[in-house]
Motif scaffolding. Sequence first.
Motif, PDB file in Angstrom:
ATOM      1  N   ASN A 183      30.658   6.646  12.081  1.00 14.48           N
ATOM      2  CA  ASN A 183      32.038   6.960  12.419  1.00 14.48           C
ATOM      3  C   ASN A 183      32.567   8.030  11.482  1.00 14.48           C
ATOM      4  N   ASN A 219      25.313   7.735  17.150  1.00 15.70           N
ATOM      5  CA  ASN A 219      25.299   6.271  17.176  1.00 15.70           C
ATOM      6  C   ASN A 219      25.104   5.686  15.783  1.00 15.70           C
ATOM      7  N   GLY A 220      25.971   4.734  15.444  1.00 15.16           N
ATOM      8  CA  GLY A 220      25.898   4.060  14.153  1.00 15.16           C
ATOM      9  C   GLY A 220      26.749   4.703  13.081  1.00 15.16           C
ATOM     10  N   GLN A 229      18.360   4.744   9.630  1.00 16.57           N
ATOM     11  CA  GLN A 229      19.347   5.656   9.063  1.00 16.57           C
ATOM     12  C   GLN A 229      18.934   6.170   7.681  1.00 16.57           C
ATOM     13  N   GLN A 244      31.637  14.034  18.813  1.00 16.80           N
ATOM     14  CA  GLN A 244      30.273  13.613  18.566  1.00 16.80           C
ATOM     15  C   GLN A 244      29.309  14.789  18.651  1.00 16.80           C
TER      16      GLN A 244
END
Lengths: 110, 111
Positions: free
Chosen positions: A65, A62-63, A85, A57
């Motif tokens: 993959n 967050n949000g 986003q 990461q």
Amino acid sequence: NAGVTQTPKFQVLKTGQSMTLQCAQDMNHEYMSWYRQDPGMGLRLIHYSVGAGITDQGEVPNGYNVSRSTTEDFPLRLLSAAPSQTSVYFCASSFKRAQYFGPGTRLLVL
Amino acid sequence: QKEVEQDPGPLSVPEGAIVSLNCTYSNSAFQYFMWYRQYSRKGPELLMYTYSSGNKEDGRFTAQVDKSSKYISLFIRDSQPSDSATYLCARTSGNTGKLIFGQGTTLQVKP
């Protein structure tokens, strides 16, 4: 060499939809990364990979993959898109600390 | 405090001027420093990178690092309208290849 390529160039999503941003490089670079760029925020690291099978990461994961099954490809998946986003997404690959960026994907989430 | 600080500008200069772009950073660990140029609606492209203190020159561009002051600069001589872009400074973070970017400075060179 094509360098770093990204698809699509532009995408509109509805809140809650999922999608995958594609990134590929033909320079045999081990290190690849994803950034998002927002006005006044510069480039912020989302996820990165130091080689096939290894991801980690970044600053704003967050949000999102990622997976890295091959040296060439490093896709970014949005699991459930949110208006926050909305951004421009850049993929990069690295050789000796110098990162080379793709042309970007402009994403609008409504 | 952001790890890499950069004045967003915009900076407007006449053609032929010497441009000075600056960044400050807060971490003193072993690291490399880069300058990227980004044209509107394009990806960043690497201009120069350096590790040591002092100057590194490439054509009209000079990168300068002052590690004692934690200050990095990019000088552009004989600026051209084609230099109009956003300039991003960055430093490496550890040995993983990660980069930390400043916010970018928008430069406009007027003919």
